[in-house]
Every structure is written in C-alpha cells, then in structure tokens.
Design a protein around this motif. Structure first.
Motif, PDB file in Angstrom:
ATOM      1  N   TYR A 165      14.001  -1.879  14.185  1.00  0.00           N
ATOM      2  CA  TYR A 165      13.541  -3.249  13.978  1.00  0.00           C
ATOM      3  C   TYR A 165      12.035  -3.330  14.238  1.00  0.00           C
ATOM      4  CZ  TYR A 165      14.711  -8.313  14.037  1.00  0.00           C
ATOM      5  OH  TYR A 165      14.837  -9.649  13.772  1.00  0.00           O
ATOM      6  N   LEU A 166      11.573  -2.681  15.315  1.00  0.00           N
ATOM      7  CA  LEU A 166      10.160  -2.663  15.656  1.00  0.00           C
ATOM      8  C   LEU A 166       9.346  -1.917  14.597  1.00  0.00           C
ATOM      9  CD1 LEU A 166       8.007  -3.187  18.042  1.00  0.00           C
ATOM     10  CD2 LEU A 166       8.368  -0.779  18.497  1.00  0.00           C
ATOM     11  N   LEU A 167       9.816  -0.740  14.194  1.00  0.00           N
ATOM     12  CA  LEU A 167       9.078   0.050  13.196  1.00  0.00           C
ATOM     13  C   LEU A 167       9.029  -0.656  11.840  1.00  0.00           C
ATOM     14  CD1 LEU A 167      10.336   3.633  14.101  1.00  0.00           C
ATOM     15  CD2 LEU A 167       8.120   2.589  14.635  1.00  0.00           C
ATOM     16  N   ALA A 168      10.134  -1.253  11.439  1.00  0.00           N
ATOM     17  CA  ALA A 168      10.144  -2.008  10.181  1.00  0.00           C
ATOM     18  C   ALA A 168       9.172  -3.186  10.270  1.00  0.00           C
ATOM     19  CB  ALA A 168      11.553  -2.495   9.863  1.00  0.00           C
ATOM     20  N   GLY A 169       9.123  -3.821  11.435  1.00  0.00           N
ATOM     21  CA  GLY A 169       8.187  -4.923  11.631  1.00  0.00           C
ATOM     22  C   GLY A 169       6.744  -4.484  11.485  1.00  0.00           C
ATOM     23  N   LEU A 170       6.417  -3.303  12.008  1.00  0.00           N
ATOM     24  CA  LEU A 170       5.044  -2.788  11.874  1.00  0.00           C
ATOM     25  C   LEU A 170       4.672  -2.537  10.418  1.00  0.00           C
ATOM     26  CD1 LEU A 170       4.867  -0.349  14.918  1.00  0.00           C
ATOM     27  CD2 LEU A 170       3.555  -2.464  14.596  1.00  0.00           C
ATOM     28  N   VAL A 171       5.612  -2.007   9.643  1.00  0.00           N
ATOM     29  CA  VAL A 171       5.356  -1.776   8.215  1.00  0.00           C
ATOM     30  C   VAL A 171       5.149  -3.107   7.502  1.00  0.00           C
ATOM     31  CG1 VAL A 171       6.376  -0.935   6.056  1.00  0.00           C
ATOM     32  CG2 VAL A 171       6.567   0.442   8.141  1.00  0.00           C
ATOM     33  N   VAL A 172       6.011  -4.069   7.793  1.00  0.00           N
ATOM     34  CA  VAL A 172       5.925  -5.380   7.137  1.00  0.00           C
ATOM     35  C   VAL A 172       4.616  -6.083   7.485  1.00  0.00           C
ATOM     36  CG1 VAL A 172       6.945  -7.698   7.092  1.00  0.00           C
ATOM     37  CG2 VAL A 172       8.413  -5.680   6.871  1.00  0.00           C
ATOM     38  N   ILE A 173       4.204  -6.049   8.753  1.00  0.00           N
ATOM     39  CA  ILE A 173       2.975  -6.776   9.105  1.00  0.00           C
ATOM     40  C   ILE A 173       1.746  -6.096   8.519  1.00  0.00           C
ATOM     41  CG2 ILE A 173       3.977  -7.814  11.161  1.00  0.00           C
ATOM     42  CD1 ILE A 173       2.256  -5.843  12.845  1.00  0.00           C
ATOM     43  N   PHE A 174       1.792  -4.787   8.358  1.00  0.00           N
ATOM     44  CA  PHE A 174       0.663  -4.108   7.715  1.00  0.00           C
ATOM     45  C   PHE A 174       0.544  -4.545   6.254  1.00  0.00           C
ATOM     46  CE2 PHE A 174      -1.083  -0.366   5.415  1.00  0.00           C
ATOM     47  CZ  PHE A 174      -2.365  -0.438   5.931  1.00  0.00           C
ATOM     48  N   ILE A 175       1.676  -4.572   5.559  1.00  0.00           N
ATOM     49  CA  ILE A 175       1.670  -5.003   4.151  1.00  0.00           C
ATOM     50  C   ILE A 175       1.222  -6.460   4.043  1.00  0.00           C
ATOM     51  CG2 ILE A 175       3.152  -5.463   2.155  1.00  0.00           C
ATOM     52  CD1 ILE A 175       4.813  -2.978   3.064  1.00  0.00           C
ATOM     53  N   ARG A 176       1.748  -7.314   4.911  1.00  0.00           N
ATOM     54  CA  ARG A 176       1.368  -8.731   4.878  1.00  0.00           C
ATOM     55  C   ARG A 176      -0.117  -8.914   5.169  1.00  0.00           C
ATOM     56  NH1 ARG A 176       5.839 -12.828   5.721  1.00  0.00           N
ATOM     57  NH2 ARG A 176       4.033 -14.148   6.048  1.00  0.00           N
ATOM     58  N   GLY A 177      -0.639  -8.143   6.138  1.00  0.00           N
ATOM     59  CA  GLY A 177      -2.055  -8.230   6.462  1.00  0.00           C
ATOM     60  C   GLY A 177      -2.929  -7.848   5.281  1.00  0.00           C
ATOM     61  N   LEU A 178      -2.572  -6.749   4.605  1.00  0.00           N
ATOM     62  CA  LEU A 178      -3.337  -6.320   3.430  1.00  0.00           C
ATOM     63  C   LEU A 178      -3.296  -7.373   2.326  1.00  0.00           C
ATOM     64  CD1 LEU A 178      -2.370  -2.548   3.079  1.00  0.00           C
ATOM     65  CD2 LEU A 178      -4.531  -3.514   3.883  1.00  0.00           C
ATOM     66  N   LEU A 179      -2.099  -7.867   2.045  1.00  0.00           N
ATOM     67  CA  LEU A 179      -1.967  -8.870   0.972  1.00  0.00           C
ATOM     68  C   LEU A 179      -2.722 -10.156   1.303  1.00  0.00           C
ATOM     69  CD1 LEU A 179       1.778  -8.438  -0.080  1.00  0.00           C
ATOM     70  CD2 LEU A 179      -0.270  -7.825  -1.389  1.00  0.00           C
ATOM     71  N   THR A 180      -2.601 -10.611   2.531  1.00  0.00           N
ATOM     72  CA  THR A 180      -3.287 -11.846   2.910  1.00  0.00           C
ATOM     73  C   THR A 180      -4.798 -11.661   2.904  1.00  0.00           C
ATOM     74  OG1 THR A 180      -1.378 -12.473   4.242  1.00  0.00           O
ATOM     75  CG2 THR A 180      -3.424 -13.667   4.658  1.00  0.00           C
ATOM     76  N   GLN A 181      -5.265 -10.486   3.320  1.00  0.00           N
ATOM     77  CA  GLN A 181      -6.706 -10.215   3.254  1.00  0.00           C
ATOM     78  C   GLN A 181      -7.184 -10.242   1.812  1.00  0.00           C
ATOM     79  OE1 GLN A 181      -8.237  -6.887   5.563  1.00  0.00           O
ATOM     80  NE2 GLN A 181      -9.700  -6.421   3.929  1.00  0.00           N
ATOM     81  N   TYR A 182      -6.439  -9.637   0.915  1.00  0.00           N
ATOM     82  CA  TYR A 182      -6.805  -9.637  -0.507  1.00  0.00           C
ATOM     83  C   TYR A 182      -6.792 -11.061  -1.063  1.00  0.00           C
ATOM     84  CZ  TYR A 182      -6.401  -9.113  -5.524  1.00  0.00           C
ATOM     85  OH  TYR A 182      -6.585  -9.253  -6.875  1.00  0.00           O
ATOM     86  N   ILE A 183      -5.753 -11.817  -0.763  1.00  0.00           N
ATOM     87  CA  ILE A 183      -5.654 -13.200  -1.262  1.00  0.00           C
ATOM     88  C   ILE A 183      -6.796 -14.048  -0.718  1.00  0.00           C
ATOM     89  CG2 ILE A 183      -4.259 -15.311  -1.137  1.00  0.00           C
ATOM     90  CD1 ILE A 183      -1.760 -13.436  -1.220  1.00  0.00           C
TER      91      ILE A 183
END
Length: 195
Positions: A165-183
């Motif tokens: 759950y923790l590792l999946a969360g780290l992957v998800v927040i990295f992807i969300r951070g990249l997408l939000t930075q781009y947006i």
C-alpha cells in the motif's frame, strides 16, 4: 400498557409479542441496537486505537525534537531539490513528521511553480502509509481498518499489504506530482503567468 411494553423491551421478549406492540418492540430493539453497536465501536477505539495513536504521536514528536527541527527542515530543502525526491521523499517526510493536515506546510521549501504539484502529491499520500504509520492521518484510519479487516478475515498477512500500500502510494504520488507540475506550467503559459 406502557409499563408492559417497556418491561418486554428490557427483557428482550418483544420478538415473542405479537401485533402492534411486537412490531414496535422489534423496531425499538433495532433502533437501540444501532446505537449500542456505535457505543461498542467507541469503546473499542477508546481501549484500542486511541492509546496506540497517542503513544505513536508522542514517539514521533519526540523523534522530531531529538533530530531537531533545523535538521528536518534541511532534509526537506534537500528533498525539494530534484523532481524525483520532490514528489516522493518530500511528501513522505511531510506526512510522516507533520501528519495531516500540517504536512502541506512543507510546501514552503518549494518555489511557487512547484507548490500545486507538491500539494497534490502530499494530499494523495495521507492514506497509503496508514498501515505502517497510523499516526499520519488518525482521522481517517477507518479507511485502512476497513481494508485490513477484510484481509484479516481471509487470514492473509497485514504487513505485506501495508508495505505494498505504501509503495503503490509512492508511485501514485510521483505520477500525480509530474502531471500536476505539467498542467500547472501549461496553464501558466496559456494565461501568460510567469512562474
């Protein structure tokens, strides 16, 4: 009449009573049963999870004070330095040390253009570490407890699930951070805002 109804209700014999009084008695038992279940859950929290959370919060505030706020802030500035640690390590540290909702204040270590993406990463990470660190978001511990109860009933290990759950969360927040930075950058350019 009224004394008989309450006597039956107290003895738990309303299921045997017929007619209107039996139906009213069963309805009253169901109504009170709902509150009794809530009271039982409250007692379980008071004797189980609340002392655990108090001890965990005390321990982690002690660790933070022993390490020193200056060192924690220096580590946060370091984590803000590159794109990978900005959206993985920084939200992890923020949620771990400051808990929800104070974790979002770690955004002060970032330039303005990165703050929306950091906030998105941090707010998305307040649930994944709950299995290992319930102190990070005790107000929403029920999310983890609901999942854990299903796993427990299947006799599967909770530790494995908590780590995944923790590792999946780290992957998800990295992807969300990249997408939000781009947006954020896209919208800023589109509106002529200089970041």
């Amino acid at each position: 009449m009224q004394g008989t109804f309450f006597a039956l209700l107290q003895e738990g014999q309303t299921a045997d009573a017929g007619g209107v009084f039996g139906a009213l008695g069963r309805a009253a038992e169901g109504f009170i049963g709902l509150f009794q279940a809530g009271a039982d859950t409250f007692v379980d929290f008071v004797t189980g999870i609340i002392p655990l959370l108090i001890i965990l919060l005390t321990a982690f505030y002690t660790v933070t004070n022993l390490i020193g706020q200056d060192r924690v802030q220096r580590a946060a500035r370091f984590a803000a330095g590159n794109i990978f640690t900005r959206y993985t390590l920084l939200p992890l540290m923020a949620v771990f040390f400051l808990t929800n909702p104070m974790a979002y204040t770690f955004g002060t270590f970032l330039e303005e253009k990165y703050k929306p993406a950091f906030y998105d990463s941090a707010v998305s990470f307040v649930h994944p570490p709950l299995g290992l660190f319930p102190h990070v978001n005790p107000g929403e511990l029920f999310v983890w407890l609901g999942v854990a109860e299903g796993i427990r009933r299947l006799d599967l290990p909770l530790g494995d699930l908590a780590v995944r759950y923790l590792l999946a969360g780290l992957v998800v927040i990295f992807i969300r951070g990249l997408l939000t930075q781009y947006i954020t950058q896209f919208l800023a350019r589109r509106q002529g805002v200089e970041l």
